[in-house]
Design an enzyme around this catalytic site. Sequence first.
Site, PDB file in Angstrom:
ATOM      1  N   SER A  95       0.863  -1.185   0.000  1.00 58.65           N
ATOM      2  CA  SER A  95       0.000   0.000   0.000  1.00 58.65           C
ATOM      3  C   SER A  95       0.895   1.228   0.000  1.00 58.65           C
ATOM      4  O   SER A  95       1.490   1.574   1.032  1.00 58.65           O
ATOM      5  CB  SER A  95      -0.917   0.001   1.223  1.00 58.65           C
ATOM      6  OG  SER A  95      -1.812  -1.080   1.175  1.00 58.65           O
ATOM      7  N   LYS A 170      -7.194   1.685  -2.667  1.00 58.66           N
ATOM      8  CA  LYS A 170      -6.756   1.256  -1.338  1.00 58.66           C
ATOM      9  C   LYS A 170      -6.733   2.426  -0.364  1.00 58.66           C
ATOM     10  O   LYS A 170      -7.126   2.289   0.804  1.00 58.66           O
ATOM     11  CB  LYS A 170      -5.370   0.610  -1.421  1.00 58.66           C
ATOM     12  CG  LYS A 170      -4.794   0.190  -0.066  1.00 58.66           C
ATOM     13  CD  LYS A 170      -5.694  -0.791   0.679  1.00 58.66           C
ATOM     14  CE  LYS A 170      -5.244  -1.040   2.117  1.00 58.66           C
ATOM     15  NZ  LYS A 170      -3.991  -1.782   2.215  1.00 58.66           N
ATOM     16  N   LYS A 238       0.303   5.567   8.234  1.00 62.10           N
ATOM     17  CA  LYS A 238       1.010   5.786   6.974  1.00 62.10           C
ATOM     18  C   LYS A 238       0.029   5.901   5.813  1.00 62.10           C
ATOM     19  O   LYS A 238       0.157   6.776   4.944  1.00 62.10           O
ATOM     20  CB  LYS A 238       2.004   4.646   6.738  1.00 62.10           C
ATOM     21  CG  LYS A 238       2.773   4.715   5.421  1.00 62.10           C
ATOM     22  CD  LYS A 238       2.137   3.892   4.311  1.00 62.10           C
ATOM     23  CE  LYS A 238       2.093   2.409   4.639  1.00 62.10           C
ATOM     24  NZ  LYS A 238       1.528   1.624   3.498  1.00 62.10           N
TER      25      LYS A 238
END
Length: 292
Positions: A95, A170, A238
Amino acid sequence: MNMIGFIGLGVMGRPMAQHLVATGQKVFLHRIKPESQFLVDQGGIAVDSARDVAAKAEIIVLMLPDTPDVEHVLFGSNGVAEGLTEGKLVIDMSSISPVATKTFAQRLRAKGVGYLDAPVSGGEVGARNAALTIMCGGSDEDFTRALPLLEKMGKAITHVGANGDGQTAKVANQIIVGLTIGAVAEALTFAQKAGADIGKVRQALMGGFASSRILEVHGQRMIDKTFDPGFRIRLHRKDLSLAADAAKAMDLALPATALTQQLMNAAVGLGLGDKDHSALIEVFGALSGAKD
Protein backbone atom coordinates in the site's frame (compact mmCIF):
# COMPACT_ATOMS: atom_id res chain seq x y z
CA MET A 1 4.09 -23.27 -14.93
CA ASN A 2 5.18 -19.77 -13.88
CA MET A 3 8.26 -19.18 -11.78
CA ILE A 4 7.30 -16.68 -9.08
CA GLY A 5 9.30 -14.31 -6.90
CA PHE A 6 8.02 -12.95 -3.60
CA ILE A 7 9.68 -10.14 -1.66
CA GLY A 8 8.29 -8.89 1.65
CA LEU A 9 7.81 -11.67 4.17
CA GLY A 10 6.19 -9.73 6.99
CA VAL A 11 2.96 -10.39 8.86
CA MET A 12 0.92 -10.21 5.66
CA GLY A 13 3.52 -11.43 3.20
CA ARG A 14 4.28 -14.74 4.89
CA PRO A 15 0.80 -16.27 4.55
CA MET A 16 0.41 -14.80 1.07
CA ALA A 17 3.68 -16.38 -0.05
CA GLN A 18 2.66 -19.62 1.64
CA HIS A 19 -0.42 -19.87 -0.58
CA LEU A 20 1.79 -19.51 -3.65
CA VAL A 21 4.30 -22.10 -2.40
CA ALA A 22 1.38 -24.47 -1.85
CA THR A 23 0.59 -24.41 -5.58
CA GLY A 24 3.74 -26.41 -6.25
CA GLN A 25 5.19 -23.73 -8.51
CA LYS A 26 8.73 -22.53 -7.96
CA VAL A 27 8.64 -19.56 -5.59
CA PHE A 28 11.88 -17.62 -5.05
CA LEU A 29 12.09 -15.79 -1.72
CA HIS A 30 14.43 -13.05 -0.51
CA ARG A 31 15.43 -12.27 3.11
CA ILE A 32 14.40 -15.45 4.83
CA LYS A 33 14.34 -14.95 8.62
CA PRO A 34 13.60 -17.47 11.37
CA GLU A 35 9.89 -16.61 11.28
CA SER A 36 9.75 -17.24 7.51
CA GLN A 37 11.98 -20.34 7.40
CA PHE A 38 8.85 -22.50 7.24
CA LEU A 39 8.30 -21.26 3.68
CA VAL A 40 11.58 -22.85 2.61
CA ASP A 41 10.73 -25.99 4.54
CA GLN A 42 7.50 -26.18 2.54
CA GLY A 43 9.22 -25.80 -0.83
CA GLY A 44 10.09 -22.14 -1.30
CA ILE A 45 13.54 -21.34 -2.65
CA ALA A 46 15.73 -18.83 -0.78
CA VAL A 47 17.88 -16.47 -2.87
CA ASP A 48 20.42 -13.84 -1.91
CA SER A 49 19.03 -10.60 -3.34
CA ALA A 50 16.04 -8.90 -4.92
CA ARG A 51 18.01 -8.90 -8.16
CA ASP A 52 18.30 -12.70 -7.99
CA VAL A 53 14.56 -13.02 -7.41
CA ALA A 54 13.85 -10.96 -10.53
CA ALA A 55 16.43 -12.82 -12.61
CA LYS A 56 14.97 -16.23 -11.76
CA ALA A 57 11.23 -15.47 -11.70
CA GLU A 58 8.80 -14.52 -14.45
CA ILE A 59 6.35 -12.80 -12.10
CA ILE A 60 7.67 -10.87 -9.09
CA VAL A 61 5.34 -10.02 -6.19
CA LEU A 62 6.15 -7.29 -3.68
CA MET A 63 4.50 -6.89 -0.26
CA LEU A 64 6.40 -4.10 1.50
CA PRO A 65 5.60 -1.50 4.18
CA ASP A 66 5.86 1.87 2.42
CA THR A 67 6.70 3.80 -0.76
CA PRO A 68 10.44 4.22 -0.03
CA ASP A 69 10.74 0.47 0.64
CA VAL A 70 9.21 -0.37 -2.74
CA GLU A 71 11.42 2.16 -4.52
CA HIS A 72 14.54 0.75 -2.85
CA VAL A 73 13.68 -2.87 -3.61
CA LEU A 74 12.83 -2.05 -7.21
CA PHE A 75 15.54 0.42 -8.14
CA GLY A 76 18.25 0.25 -5.45
CA SER A 77 21.56 -1.57 -5.70
CA ASN A 78 20.96 -5.27 -6.39
CA GLY A 79 17.29 -4.42 -6.77
CA VAL A 80 14.58 -6.01 -8.83
CA ALA A 81 15.08 -3.75 -11.86
CA GLU A 82 18.64 -5.03 -12.29
CA GLY A 83 17.39 -8.60 -12.72
CA LEU A 84 14.42 -7.92 -14.96
CA THR A 85 14.23 -8.72 -18.64
CA GLU A 86 11.58 -7.93 -21.21
CA GLY A 87 8.28 -9.75 -20.80
CA LYS A 88 8.37 -10.15 -17.02
CA LEU A 89 5.67 -8.82 -14.69
CA VAL A 90 5.94 -7.01 -11.35
CA ILE A 91 2.90 -7.11 -9.05
CA ASP A 92 3.15 -4.64 -6.18
CA MET A 93 0.70 -5.61 -3.43
CA SER A 94 2.06 -3.03 -0.99
CA SER A 95 0.00 0.00 0.00
CA ILE A 96 1.93 2.99 -1.31
CA SER A 97 1.58 6.36 -3.04
CA PRO A 98 -0.56 6.32 -6.20
CA VAL A 99 1.65 9.04 -7.66
CA ALA A 100 4.87 7.09 -7.06
CA THR A 101 3.19 3.96 -8.41
CA LYS A 102 2.60 5.63 -11.77
CA THR A 103 6.27 6.63 -11.90
CA PHE A 104 7.47 3.12 -11.00
CA ALA A 105 5.21 1.62 -13.67
CA GLN A 106 6.54 4.01 -16.33
CA ARG A 107 10.14 3.17 -15.48
CA LEU A 108 9.53 -0.57 -15.72
CA ARG A 109 7.39 -0.38 -18.84
CA ALA A 110 10.32 1.39 -20.51
CA LYS A 111 12.23 -1.88 -19.97
CA GLY A 112 9.41 -3.90 -21.53
CA VAL A 113 8.24 -5.12 -18.12
CA GLY A 114 4.59 -5.20 -17.04
CA TYR A 115 3.47 -3.60 -13.78
CA LEU A 116 0.31 -4.12 -11.75
CA ASP A 117 -0.44 -2.30 -8.51
CA ALA A 118 -2.59 -4.67 -6.47
CA PRO A 119 -2.89 -3.49 -2.85
CA VAL A 120 -4.96 -5.58 -0.49
CA SER A 121 -7.47 -5.27 2.32
CA GLY A 122 -8.46 -7.91 4.83
CA GLY A 123 -5.57 -7.91 7.28
CA GLU A 124 -3.68 -10.90 8.58
CA VAL A 125 -6.87 -12.97 8.84
CA GLY A 126 -7.66 -12.38 5.19
CA ALA A 127 -4.09 -13.19 4.22
CA ARG A 128 -4.11 -16.47 6.15
CA ASN A 129 -7.46 -17.50 4.68
CA ALA A 130 -6.63 -16.46 1.10
CA ALA A 131 -9.64 -14.16 1.36
CA LEU A 132 -8.06 -10.77 0.69
CA THR A 133 -9.79 -8.01 -1.23
CA ILE A 134 -7.41 -6.99 -4.02
CA MET A 135 -7.66 -3.69 -5.91
CA CYS A 136 -5.74 -3.67 -9.19
CA GLY A 137 -4.36 -0.95 -11.42
CA GLY A 138 -2.70 -1.73 -14.75
CA SER A 139 -3.33 -2.88 -18.29
CA ASP A 140 -5.93 -5.50 -19.18
CA GLU A 141 -3.11 -7.77 -20.32
CA ASP A 142 -1.18 -7.51 -17.04
CA PHE A 143 -4.33 -7.99 -14.97
CA THR A 144 -5.32 -11.10 -16.93
CA ARG A 145 -1.83 -12.54 -16.55
CA ALA A 146 -1.75 -11.85 -12.81
CA LEU A 147 -5.27 -13.04 -12.03
CA PRO A 148 -4.51 -16.77 -11.51
CA LEU A 149 -1.91 -15.86 -8.87
CA LEU A 150 -4.12 -13.25 -7.24
CA GLU A 151 -6.88 -15.84 -6.94
CA LYS A 152 -4.56 -17.93 -4.74
CA MET A 153 -4.40 -15.06 -2.25
CA GLY A 154 -7.76 -13.31 -2.46
CA LYS A 155 -11.43 -13.59 -3.33
CA ALA A 156 -12.77 -10.13 -4.16
CA ILE A 157 -10.43 -9.07 -6.99
CA THR A 158 -11.30 -5.94 -8.97
CA HIS A 159 -9.52 -4.37 -11.94
CA VAL A 160 -10.11 -0.73 -11.03
CA GLY A 161 -8.29 0.91 -13.94
CA ALA A 162 -4.84 2.05 -15.02
CA ASN A 163 -1.63 2.02 -12.97
CA GLY A 164 -2.17 3.94 -9.74
CA ASP A 165 -5.92 3.35 -9.63
CA GLY A 166 -5.50 0.26 -7.46
CA GLN A 167 -3.54 2.32 -4.95
CA THR A 168 -6.15 5.07 -5.10
CA ALA A 169 -8.85 2.52 -4.25
CA LYS A 170 -6.76 1.26 -1.34
CA VAL A 171 -6.31 4.77 0.06
CA ALA A 172 -10.09 5.24 -0.17
CA ASN A 173 -10.54 1.92 1.62
CA GLN A 174 -8.20 3.00 4.42
CA ILE A 175 -10.08 6.27 4.85
CA ILE A 176 -13.34 4.36 5.35
CA VAL A 177 -11.78 1.75 7.64
CA GLY A 178 -9.92 4.32 9.75
CA LEU A 179 -12.92 6.59 10.20
CA THR A 180 -15.18 3.64 11.02
CA ILE A 181 -12.76 2.27 13.62
CA GLY A 182 -12.69 5.73 15.14
CA ALA A 183 -16.49 5.86 15.18
CA VAL A 184 -16.77 2.44 16.85
CA ALA A 185 -14.11 3.39 19.40
CA GLU A 186 -15.87 6.66 20.20
CA ALA A 187 -19.28 4.99 20.52
CA LEU A 188 -18.01 2.24 22.83
CA THR A 189 -16.14 4.80 24.94
CA PHE A 190 -19.36 6.78 25.25
CA ALA A 191 -21.24 3.66 26.33
CA GLN A 192 -18.56 2.73 28.85
CA LYS A 193 -18.45 6.22 30.35
CA ALA A 194 -22.24 6.15 30.64
CA GLY A 195 -21.99 2.98 32.72
CA ALA A 196 -23.49 0.55 30.19
CA ASP A 197 -22.24 -2.97 29.48
CA ILE A 198 -20.33 -2.30 26.26
CA GLY A 199 -20.53 -5.95 25.24
CA LYS A 200 -24.30 -5.77 25.29
CA VAL A 201 -24.25 -2.36 23.59
CA ARG A 202 -22.20 -3.86 20.76
CA GLN A 203 -24.60 -6.81 20.56
CA ALA A 204 -27.57 -4.43 20.27
CA LEU A 205 -25.87 -2.33 17.61
CA MET A 206 -25.03 -5.42 15.55
CA GLY A 207 -28.76 -5.91 15.01
CA GLY A 208 -29.32 -2.40 13.66
CA PHE A 209 -28.23 -0.02 10.92
CA ALA A 210 -24.92 0.63 12.72
CA SER A 211 -23.88 -2.97 12.10
CA SER A 212 -20.64 -3.40 10.21
CA ARG A 213 -17.76 -5.81 9.85
CA ILE A 214 -15.62 -3.37 11.82
CA LEU A 215 -18.12 -3.24 14.69
CA GLU A 216 -18.23 -7.03 14.61
CA VAL A 217 -14.50 -7.75 14.56
CA HIS A 218 -12.77 -4.65 15.87
CA GLY A 219 -15.54 -3.85 18.32
CA GLN A 220 -14.98 -7.23 19.95
CA ARG A 221 -11.23 -6.63 20.02
CA MET A 222 -11.84 -3.32 21.76
CA ILE A 223 -14.02 -4.99 24.39
CA ASP A 224 -11.55 -7.85 24.92
CA LYS A 225 -8.51 -5.54 24.62
CA THR A 226 -6.86 -8.02 22.25
CA PHE A 227 -4.64 -5.66 20.30
CA ASP A 228 -2.07 -7.98 18.76
CA PRO A 229 -1.85 -7.16 15.05
CA GLY A 230 -3.74 -7.59 12.82
CA PHE A 231 -2.91 -4.36 11.13
CA ARG A 232 -0.64 -2.01 13.01
CA ILE A 233 -1.71 1.52 13.85
CA ARG A 234 1.66 2.73 12.55
CA LEU A 235 0.90 1.32 9.09
CA HIS A 236 -2.65 2.62 9.01
CA ARG A 237 -1.34 6.07 9.95
CA LYS A 238 1.01 5.79 6.97
CA ASP A 239 -1.95 5.06 4.69
CA LEU A 240 -3.82 8.11 5.98
CA SER A 241 -0.67 10.14 5.31
CA LEU A 242 -0.92 8.97 1.69
CA ALA A 243 -4.48 10.28 1.66
CA ALA A 244 -3.39 13.61 3.15
CA ASP A 245 -0.58 14.00 0.64
CA ALA A 246 -2.89 13.24 -2.29
CA ALA A 247 -5.54 15.63 -0.92
CA LYS A 248 -2.97 18.42 -0.69
CA ALA A 249 -1.90 17.83 -4.29
CA MET A 250 -5.56 18.03 -5.41
CA ASP A 251 -6.50 20.98 -3.13
CA LEU A 252 -9.03 18.66 -1.54
CA ALA A 253 -10.33 18.87 2.04
CA LEU A 254 -10.43 15.60 4.01
CA PRO A 255 -11.29 16.90 7.49
CA ALA A 256 -12.48 13.63 9.04
CA THR A 257 -9.42 11.83 7.67
CA ALA A 258 -7.17 14.50 9.18
CA LEU A 259 -8.82 14.04 12.58
CA THR A 260 -8.38 10.27 12.45
CA GLN A 261 -4.76 10.72 11.44
CA GLN A 262 -4.20 12.91 14.51
CA LEU A 263 -5.84 10.29 16.74
CA MET A 264 -3.42 7.73 15.29
CA ASN A 265 -0.56 10.14 15.95
CA ALA A 266 -1.72 10.20 19.55
CA ALA A 267 -1.87 6.40 19.62
CA VAL A 268 1.73 6.19 18.43
CA GLY A 269 2.67 8.77 21.06
CA LEU A 270 1.07 6.54 23.69
CA GLY A 271 3.26 3.63 22.58
CA LEU A 272 0.49 1.87 20.64
CA GLY A 273 2.01 2.15 17.17
CA ASP A 274 2.67 -1.57 16.82
CA LYS A 275 -0.73 -2.59 18.20
CA ASP A 276 -3.72 -3.46 16.03
CA HIS A 277 -5.64 -0.42 14.81
CA SER A 278 -8.54 -1.40 17.06
CA ALA A 279 -6.32 -0.13 19.90
CA LEU A 280 -7.40 3.36 18.79
CA ILE A 281 -10.03 3.05 21.53
CA GLU A 282 -7.22 3.50 24.06
CA VAL A 283 -6.76 7.06 22.79
CA PHE A 284 -10.42 7.87 23.45
CA GLY A 285 -10.05 6.33 26.90
CA ALA A 286 -7.01 8.47 27.62
CA LEU A 287 -8.82 11.62 26.47
CA SER A 288 -12.02 10.93 28.41
CA GLY A 289 -10.75 9.18 31.52
CA ALA A 290 -12.70 6.09 30.50
CA LYS A 291 -9.73 3.73 30.56
CA ASP A 292 -9.91 0.71 32.84
